[in-house]
Design a protein around this motif. Structure first.
Motif, mmCIF file in Angstrom:
data_model
loop_
_atom_site.group_PDB
_atom_site.id
_atom_site.type_symbol
_atom_site.label_atom_id
_atom_site.label_comp_id
_atom_site.label_asym_id
_atom_site.label_seq_id
_atom_site.Cartn_x
_atom_site.Cartn_y
_atom_site.Cartn_z
ATOM 1 N N THR A 136 0.838 -1.196 0.000
ATOM 2 C CA THR A 136 0.000 0.000 0.000
ATOM 3 C C THR A 136 0.874 1.247 0.000
ATOM 4 O OG1 THR A 136 -1.661 -1.221 1.246
ATOM 5 C CG2 THR A 136 -1.898 1.172 1.155
ATOM 6 N N TYR A 137 0.804 2.014 -1.100
ATOM 7 C CA TYR A 137 1.613 3.228 -1.209
ATOM 8 C C TYR A 137 1.304 4.170 -0.042
ATOM 9 C CZ TYR A 137 3.446 7.677 -2.755
ATOM 10 O OH TYR A 137 4.131 8.863 -2.806
ATOM 11 N N GLY A 138 2.351 4.656 0.594
ATOM 12 C CA GLY A 138 2.206 5.624 1.677
ATOM 13 C C GLY A 138 2.016 5.018 3.040
ATOM 14 N N SER A 139 1.790 3.693 3.106
ATOM 15 C CA SER A 139 1.602 3.091 4.434
ATOM 16 C C SER A 139 2.197 1.689 4.546
ATOM 17 C CB SER A 139 0.117 3.053 4.786
ATOM 18 O OG SER A 139 -0.587 2.251 3.856
ATOM 19 N N SER A 140 2.991 1.272 3.580
ATOM 20 C CA SER A 140 3.675 -0.030 3.648
ATOM 21 C C SER A 140 5.063 0.100 3.055
ATOM 22 C CB SER A 140 2.913 -1.098 2.860
ATOM 23 O OG SER A 140 1.686 -1.390 3.443
ATOM 24 N N GLY A 141 6.040 -0.359 3.785
ATOM 25 C CA GLY A 141 7.401 -0.393 3.268
ATOM 26 C C GLY A 141 8.311 0.606 3.945
ATOM 27 N N PHE A 142 9.320 1.010 3.212
ATOM 28 C CA PHE A 142 10.354 1.909 3.703
ATOM 29 C C PHE A 142 10.320 3.185 2.870
ATOM 30 C CE2 PHE A 142 11.560 -2.373 4.667
ATOM 31 C CZ PHE A 142 12.129 -2.302 5.922
ATOM 32 N N LYS A 143 10.014 4.308 3.491
ATOM 33 C CA LYS A 143 9.957 5.587 2.778
ATOM 34 C C LYS A 143 11.377 6.024 2.416
ATOM 35 C CE LYS A 143 7.647 10.020 3.073
ATOM 36 N NZ LYS A 143 6.836 10.869 3.944
ATOM 37 N N LEU A 144 11.561 6.380 1.148
ATOM 38 C CA LEU A 144 12.861 6.790 0.645
ATOM 39 C C LEU A 144 12.883 8.306 0.458
ATOM 40 C CD1 LEU A 144 13.237 4.081 -2.142
ATOM 41 C CD2 LEU A 144 14.083 3.982 0.222
ATOM 42 N N THR A 145 13.949 8.930 0.920
ATOM 43 C CA THR A 145 14.122 10.366 0.734
ATOM 44 C C THR A 145 15.426 10.602 -0.014
ATOM 45 O OG1 THR A 145 12.948 10.845 2.792
ATOM 46 C CG2 THR A 145 14.332 12.597 1.889
ATOM 47 N N TYR A 146 15.314 11.272 -1.155
ATOM 48 C CA TYR A 146 16.471 11.620 -1.966
ATOM 49 C C TYR A 146 16.773 13.104 -1.764
ATOM 50 C CZ TYR A 146 14.855 7.465 -4.485
ATOM 51 O OH TYR A 146 14.418 6.205 -4.817
ATOM 52 N N SER A 147 18.047 13.431 -1.627
ATOM 53 C CA SER A 147 18.436 14.838 -1.531
ATOM 54 C C SER A 147 19.836 15.013 -2.118
ATOM 55 C CB SER A 147 18.390 15.327 -0.080
ATOM 56 O OG SER A 147 19.228 14.542 0.745
ATOM 57 N N LEU A 148 20.122 16.237 -2.504
ATOM 58 C CA LEU A 148 21.429 16.570 -3.076
ATOM 59 C C LEU A 148 22.269 17.320 -2.058
ATOM 60 C CD1 LEU A 148 20.314 17.836 -6.594
ATOM 61 C CD2 LEU A 148 21.299 15.608 -6.015
ATOM 62 N N GLU A 149 23.566 17.118 -2.133
ATOM 63 C CA GLU A 149 24.513 17.871 -1.319
ATOM 64 C C GLU A 149 25.684 18.277 -2.186
ATOM 65 O OE1 GLU A 149 25.761 15.720 2.137
ATOM 66 O OE2 GLU A 149 23.722 15.527 2.910
ATOM 67 N N ILE A 150 26.208 19.445 -1.913
ATOM 68 C CA ILE A 150 27.406 19.882 -2.623
ATOM 69 C C ILE A 150 28.603 19.331 -1.874
ATOM 70 C CG2 ILE A 150 28.794 21.849 -3.343
ATOM 71 C CD1 ILE A 150 26.145 23.386 -3.666
ATOM 72 N N GLN A 151 29.394 18.552 -2.585
ATOM 73 C CA GLN A 151 30.575 17.932 -1.992
ATOM 74 C C GLN A 151 31.813 18.793 -2.210
ATOM 75 O OE1 GLN A 151 31.576 14.158 -3.754
ATOM 76 N NE2 GLN A 151 32.718 13.504 -1.959
ATOM 77 N N ASN A 152 31.895 19.434 -3.382
ATOM 78 C CA ASN A 152 33.076 20.223 -3.701
ATOM 79 C C ASN A 152 32.664 21.379 -4.615
ATOM 80 O OD1 ASN A 152 35.464 21.286 -4.716
ATOM 81 N ND2 ASN A 152 36.482 19.298 -4.811
ATOM 82 N N TYR A 153 32.597 22.582 -4.056
ATOM 83 C CA TYR A 153 32.172 23.766 -4.823
ATOM 84 C C TYR A 153 33.040 24.008 -6.050
ATOM 85 C CZ TYR A 153 28.407 25.591 -1.999
ATOM 86 O OH TYR A 153 27.204 25.761 -1.390
ATOM 87 N N ALA A 154 34.309 23.731 -5.972
ATOM 88 C CA ALA A 154 35.208 23.998 -7.095
ATOM 89 C C ALA A 154 34.830 23.180 -8.327
ATOM 90 C CB ALA A 154 36.650 23.692 -6.684
ATOM 91 N N ASN A 155 34.126 22.065 -8.151
ATOM 92 C CA ASN A 155 33.811 21.185 -9.270
ATOM 93 C C ASN A 155 32.406 21.368 -9.835
ATOM 94 O OD1 ASN A 155 36.320 20.005 -9.140
ATOM 95 N ND2 ASN A 155 35.642 18.357 -7.802
ATOM 96 N N ILE A 156 31.525 22.108 -9.147
ATOM 97 C CA ILE A 156 30.144 22.184 -9.635
ATOM 98 C C ILE A 156 30.053 23.037 -10.897
ATOM 99 C CG2 ILE A 156 29.118 21.723 -7.378
ATOM 100 C CD1 ILE A 156 28.400 24.687 -7.175
ATOM 101 N N ARG A 157 29.161 22.608 -11.794
ATOM 102 C CA ARG A 157 28.909 23.304 -13.053
ATOM 103 C C ARG A 157 27.399 23.316 -13.286
ATOM 104 N NH1 ARG A 157 33.344 24.058 -11.858
ATOM 105 N NH2 ARG A 157 35.246 23.638 -12.993
ATOM 106 N N SER A 158 26.903 24.302 -14.021
ATOM 107 C CA SER A 158 25.472 24.350 -14.324
ATOM 108 C C SER A 158 25.138 23.287 -15.364
ATOM 109 C CB SER A 158 25.090 25.739 -14.842
ATOM 110 O OG SER A 158 25.759 26.002 -16.050
ATOM 111 N N GLY A 159 23.873 22.903 -15.419
ATOM 112 C CA GLY A 159 23.422 21.924 -16.403
ATOM 113 C C GLY A 159 22.448 20.943 -15.784
ATOM 114 N N THR A 160 22.019 20.019 -16.590
ATOM 115 C CA THR A 160 21.074 18.996 -16.157
ATOM 116 C C THR A 160 21.690 17.623 -16.383
ATOM 117 O OG1 THR A 160 19.195 20.394 -16.733
ATOM 118 C CG2 THR A 160 18.769 18.039 -16.536
#
Length: 172
Positions: A136-160
Motif C-alpha cells: 500500500t503506497y504511503g503506508s507499507s514499506g520503507f519511505k525513501l528520501t532523496y536529496s542533493l549535497e554539494i561535496q566540492n564547490y570547485a567542481n560544480i557546473r550548471s546543467g542537467t
C-alpha cells in the motif's frame, strides 16, 4: 457389551505430503519506478551566498518479499547507473519500516545508516530473511528520501544530468 468393544477399535490412515517453498527475492518501488524523481539546486538571490541544495523528494517507497534458505539472509543495495554532476552527492535516507507486513520486525531486518549513492552498490537494509512489506503506497514499506549535497564547490557546473537509482536484493 459389544458397544464398549467397538469404541476401542482404531484404524490409522497416512498421507505423505511434500512441501516446496521456492526462493523468493523481489524488490520494487512505489509508485512505479517509471515515475521519476526531480531534484533541483536553487540559485541564491544575493551575491556571495551559497547555491542551495533544493528540496528533498519523499515520493518513493521501497517494498519487498523474501524467502531464503535456512540460515541465509539477504540485503538490499542501491547504486547509481550513470554519472552524477561533478561536485554533487546524492543522499538516500531510508525511514524505518511502517505497515502490516511480517518477518522483519522484532529485530530481524534493520535499516543501516543513511547512504550516499555512487556507482558502487551500498547496502542499506540488512539481515532480511522470510519477510514481506505489504504493497500500500504511503503506508507499507520503507519511505525513501532523496536529496542533493554539494561535496566540492570547485567542481560544480550548471546543467542537467539524469541518473538511474537501481535497487537490488542480494544474498549475503
Amino acid at each position: 457389551m459389544l458397544l464398549g468393544l467397538a469404541s476401542q477399535a482404531q484404524t490409522v490412515g497416512n498421507v505423505d505430503v511434500s512441501l516446496t517453498m521456492p526462493s523468493v527475492a523481489l524488490v520494487d518501488i512505489l509508485p512505479s519506478a517509471a515515475n521519476g524523481v526531480t531534484l533541483q539546486m536553487t540559485a541564491p538571490t544575493e551575491a556571495g551566498n551559497t547555491v542551495g541544495t533544493g528540496t528533498s523528494n519523499q515520493s518513493n517507497w521501497l517494498i519487498f518479499t523474501s524467502a531464503v534458505a535456512t540460515g541465509a539472509s539477504r540485503s538490499i543495495k542501491g547504486d547509481i547507473v550513470g554519472t552524477l554532476p561533478a561536485g554533487i552527492r546524492l543522499r538516500l535516507d531510508v525511514a524505518a519500516y511502517v505497515g502490516t507486513g511480517q518477518g522483519f520486525t522484532g529485530g530481524n531486518s534493520y535499516v543501516t545508516a543513511n547512504k550516499y549513492l555512487t556507482n558502487v552498490p551500498v547496502s542499506f537494509i540488512d539481515n532480511i530473511k522470510g519477510a514481506y512489506t505489504g504493497i500500500t503506497y504511503g503506508s507499507s514499506g520503507f519511505k525513501l528520501t532523496y536529496s542533493l549535497e554539494i561535496q566540492n564547490y570547485a567542481n560544480i557546473r550548471s546543467g542537467t544530468s539524469n541518473v538511474t537509482v537501481r535497487y537490488t536484493m542480494v544474498d549475503n
